[in-house]
Scaffold this active site. Structure first.
Site, PDB file in Angstrom:
ATOM      1  N   SER A 229     -19.134  -0.790 -12.880  1.00 43.44           N
ATOM      2  CA  SER A 229     -17.871  -1.491 -12.612  1.00 43.44           C
ATOM      3  C   SER A 229     -18.170  -2.941 -12.217  1.00 43.44           C
ATOM      4  O   SER A 229     -19.311  -3.313 -11.940  1.00 43.44           O
ATOM      5  CB  SER A 229     -17.105  -0.793 -11.482  1.00 43.44           C
ATOM      6  OG  SER A 229     -17.825  -0.910 -10.270  1.00 43.44           O
TER       7      SER A 229
ATOM      8  N   HIS B  79      -8.871   3.143   7.650  1.00 48.54           N
ATOM      9  CA  HIS B  79      -7.454   3.485   7.742  1.00 48.54           C
ATOM     10  C   HIS B  79      -7.405   4.994   7.976  1.00 48.54           C
ATOM     11  O   HIS B  79      -8.201   5.740   7.412  1.00 48.54           O
ATOM     12  CB  HIS B  79      -6.736   3.076   6.452  1.00 48.54           C
ATOM     13  CG  HIS B  79      -5.277   3.438   6.393  1.00 48.54           C
ATOM     14  ND1 HIS B  79      -4.432   3.365   7.491  1.00 48.54           N
ATOM     15  CD2 HIS B  79      -4.512   3.858   5.367  1.00 48.54           C
ATOM     16  CE1 HIS B  79      -3.217   3.730   7.126  1.00 48.54           C
ATOM     17  NE2 HIS B  79      -3.230   4.047   5.846  1.00 48.54           N
TER      18      HIS B  79
HETATM   19  P1  NAD Z   1     -10.208  -1.810  -2.967  1.00 49.72           P
HETATM   20  O1  NAD Z   1      -9.318  -1.228  -3.983  1.00 49.72           O
HETATM   21  O2  NAD Z   1     -10.257  -3.299  -2.786  1.00 49.72           O
HETATM   22  O3  NAD Z   1     -11.717  -1.355  -3.255  1.00 49.72           O
HETATM   23  C1  NAD Z   1     -12.069  -0.048  -3.526  1.00 49.72           C
HETATM   24  C2  NAD Z   1     -13.411  -0.006  -4.267  1.00 49.72           C
HETATM   25  O4  NAD Z   1     -13.718   1.361  -4.504  1.00 49.72           O
HETATM   26  C3  NAD Z   1     -13.383  -0.713  -5.634  1.00 49.72           C
HETATM   27  O5  NAD Z   1     -14.484  -1.606  -5.730  1.00 49.72           O
HETATM   28  C4  NAD Z   1     -13.522   0.438  -6.629  1.00 49.72           C
HETATM   29  O6  NAD Z   1     -14.292   0.098  -7.778  1.00 49.72           O
HETATM   30  C5  NAD Z   1     -14.247   1.491  -5.799  1.00 49.72           C
HETATM   31  N1  NAD Z   1     -14.007   2.859  -6.279  1.00 49.72           N
HETATM   32  C6  NAD Z   1     -12.828   3.431  -6.659  1.00 49.72           C
HETATM   33  N2  NAD Z   1     -13.022   4.696  -7.031  1.00 49.72           N
HETATM   34  C7  NAD Z   1     -14.336   4.954  -6.874  1.00 49.72           C
HETATM   35  C8  NAD Z   1     -15.151   6.092  -7.100  1.00 49.72           C
HETATM   36  N3  NAD Z   1     -14.640   7.214  -7.570  1.00 49.72           N
HETATM   37  N4  NAD Z   1     -16.472   6.009  -6.836  1.00 49.72           N
HETATM   38  C9  NAD Z   1     -16.997   4.851  -6.369  1.00 49.72           C
HETATM   39  N5  NAD Z   1     -16.282   3.737  -6.127  1.00 49.72           N
HETATM   40  C10 NAD Z   1     -14.981   3.778  -6.392  1.00 49.72           C
HETATM   41  O7  NAD Z   1      -9.877  -1.075  -1.576  1.00 49.72           O
HETATM   42  P2  NAD Z   1      -9.615  -1.743  -0.141  1.00 49.72           P
HETATM   43  O8  NAD Z   1      -8.307  -2.466  -0.154  1.00 49.72           O
HETATM   44  O9  NAD Z   1     -10.845  -2.436   0.323  1.00 49.72           O
HETATM   45  O10 NAD Z   1      -9.359  -0.426   0.752  1.00 49.72           O
HETATM   46  C11 NAD Z   1     -10.425   0.364   1.230  1.00 49.72           C
HETATM   47  C12 NAD Z   1      -9.998   1.005   2.547  1.00 49.72           C
HETATM   48  O11 NAD Z   1      -9.790  -0.020   3.514  1.00 49.72           O
HETATM   49  C13 NAD Z   1      -8.697   1.800   2.485  1.00 49.72           C
HETATM   50  O12 NAD Z   1      -8.824   2.911   3.339  1.00 49.72           O
HETATM   51  C14 NAD Z   1      -7.670   0.823   3.033  1.00 49.72           C
HETATM   52  O13 NAD Z   1      -6.544   1.459   3.609  1.00 49.72           O
HETATM   53  C15 NAD Z   1      -8.497   0.131   4.083  1.00 49.72           C
HETATM   54  N6  NAD Z   1      -8.004  -1.193   4.500  1.00 49.72           N
HETATM   55  C16 NAD Z   1      -7.753  -2.158   3.571  1.00 49.72           C
HETATM   56  C17 NAD Z   1      -7.337  -3.419   3.978  1.00 49.72           C
HETATM   57  C18 NAD Z   1      -7.098  -4.524   2.983  1.00 49.72           C
HETATM   58  O14 NAD Z   1      -6.659  -5.572   3.398  1.00 49.72           O
HETATM   59  N7  NAD Z   1      -7.385  -4.380   1.694  1.00 49.72           N
HETATM   60  C19 NAD Z   1      -7.179  -3.702   5.354  1.00 49.72           C
HETATM   61  C20 NAD Z   1      -7.478  -2.695   6.293  1.00 49.72           C
HETATM   62  C21 NAD Z   1      -7.902  -1.455   5.842  1.00 49.72           C
END
Ligand code: NAD
Ligand code: MG
Length: 339
Positions: free
Chosen positions: A51, A108
């Site tokens: 990816s 989260h």
């Molecule tokens: P994101 O979508 O930005 O990133 C997720 C990553 O996971 C991607 O790089 C994707 O390629 C990878 N991925 C997806 N499916 C996969 C799999 N099967 N195997 C391996 N990798 C895989 O997600 P995010 O926004 O960083 O959110 C992650 C966590 O952080 C969540 O629990 C979210 O609630 C929490 N969170 C996010 C924010 C925010 O601002 N984005 C803030 C606080 C908490």
């Protein structure tokens, strides 16, 4: 009163002794991984092989593997995958590699609080939730600052989990700004309510309704766009920096008086009653049930609603106007790549 924790309350040594896996190199994942790595921790990251995120992690010089490989190696596993895929990945690729004494971490509380993921009793479970997007967690760290964090301990067979959560928070820069201890329940429920009623849902509907009112009254959509969407940022920046009072102080007396006398006609008792119903559906698990089913069905409602948003007049005029502001083109590029 809630307790605040700062750098002096957190000992990095408890985390230094651990092998740390960061699962998912997205918004939060890249920030946690790079910050902990720069803080001297022993970090490996995982994403989907091949990816974009995988390539980025490789370029960033981090040790990289599949979720299963990295989970097997680690003692502390931070799950930073999209919330709706966490259960599936956990069952298949994380759970088989959990040893007694390992620590499972989240940013989260959704999957733990709503029992989508039920870790074994001998595994520690904690949460470190930065109150800001990943790119800010990274940028503020590099600037010697940090994003405030919530942290929580869900289960603690080792008796060390709070110290570990604080060390993690320090390692990503969070205790420079301050960390607050909470529970998975409170973090999950306030987070869902906030994004539904105020941040994402409430603000987007307010912007659309204001835009529609002006356009239907015959004003140019360009004016309506600047008034109802573009200027929102200037106002929110003032809230962020100095609360409602700084906003009132900075805008004209006319705006302050007009806002204070008319705002409560927009957010009425009916709106407040609806907010209570939204909160109740979060608390009793109705929303979680609906969202889990929506994902199981392949997100049909989500796709419809997303398309409707993209087709809204404010989006059409917005694309054109933002092109005039070349410094905003990065945002447009992001939508085009992900969309
Ligand atoms: P994101 O979508 O930005 O990133 C997720 C990553 O996971 C991607 O790089 C994707 O390629 C990878 N991925 C997806 N499916 C996969 C799999 N099967 N195997 C391996 N990798 C895989 O997600 P995010 O926004 O960083 O959110 C992650 C966590 O952080 C969540 O629990 C979210 O609630 C929490 N969170 C996010 C924010 C925010 O601002 N984005 C803030 C606080 C908490
Ligand atoms: Mg949130």
């Amino acid at each position: 009163m809630i307790n605040m924790y700062y750098d002096r309350d957190a000992d990095l040594a408890v985390l230094e002794a651990k092998k740390i896996a960061i699962l998912g190199y997205g918004s939060q994942g890249h920030a946690h991984a790079l910050n902990l790595n720069d803080s001297g921790m022993n970090v490996r990251v995982a994403d989907r092989k091949g990816s974009k995120a995988w390539e980025r992690a490789r370029k960033d010089g981090l040790e990289l593997g599949t979720v299963a490989e990295v989970s097997q190696w680690a003692d502390v596993i931070m799950v930073l995958l999209p919330d709706q895929y966490q259960k599936e990945v956990y069952d298949r690729e994380i759970a088989p590699h959990l040893k007694p004494g390992d620590t499972l971490a989240f940013a989260h509380g959704f999957n733990i609080h709503f029992k989508q993921i039920v870790p074994p009793d001998e595994v520690n479970v904690m949460m470190i939730a930065p109150k800001g997007p990943g790119h800010l967690v990274r940028r503020t760290y590099l600037d010697g600052k940090g994003v405030p964090c919530l942290f929580a301990v869900h289960q603690d067979p080792s008796g060390q989990t709070k110290a570990l959560a604080l060390a993690w928070t320090r390692g990503i820069g969070g205790t420079r700004a301050g960390a607050i201890e909470t529970t998975f329940k409170d973090e999950t429920e306030t987070d869902l309510f906030g994004e539904q009623a105020v941040l994402c849902g409430g603000s987007a509907e307010l912007i659309k309704a204001g835009f529609e009112t002006l356009v239907e009254a015959g004003y140019p959509p360009e004016l309506a766009y600047f008034e109802c969407l573009h200027e929102m940022k200037l106002i929110v920046d003032l809230y962020y920096e100095g609360g409602l009072s700084l906003m009132n102080y900075s805008v004209s007396d006319t705006a302050e008086y007009g806002g204070m006398t008319r705002g409560s006609r927009i957010i009425t008792d009916q709106t407040r009653a609806e907010m209570k119903r939204i909160l109740r559906d979060v608390q009793n698990g109705e929303f979680a049930k609906e969202w889990i089913k929506e994902n199981a069905d392949g997100q049909p409602e989500m796709k419809k609603l997303r398309a409707a948003t993209q087709a809204h007049g404010i989006e059409q005029v917005g694309v054109r106007l933002r092109k005039m502001m070349s410094w905003l083109n990065a945002g447009q590029a992001k939508i085009e790549v992900s969309g």
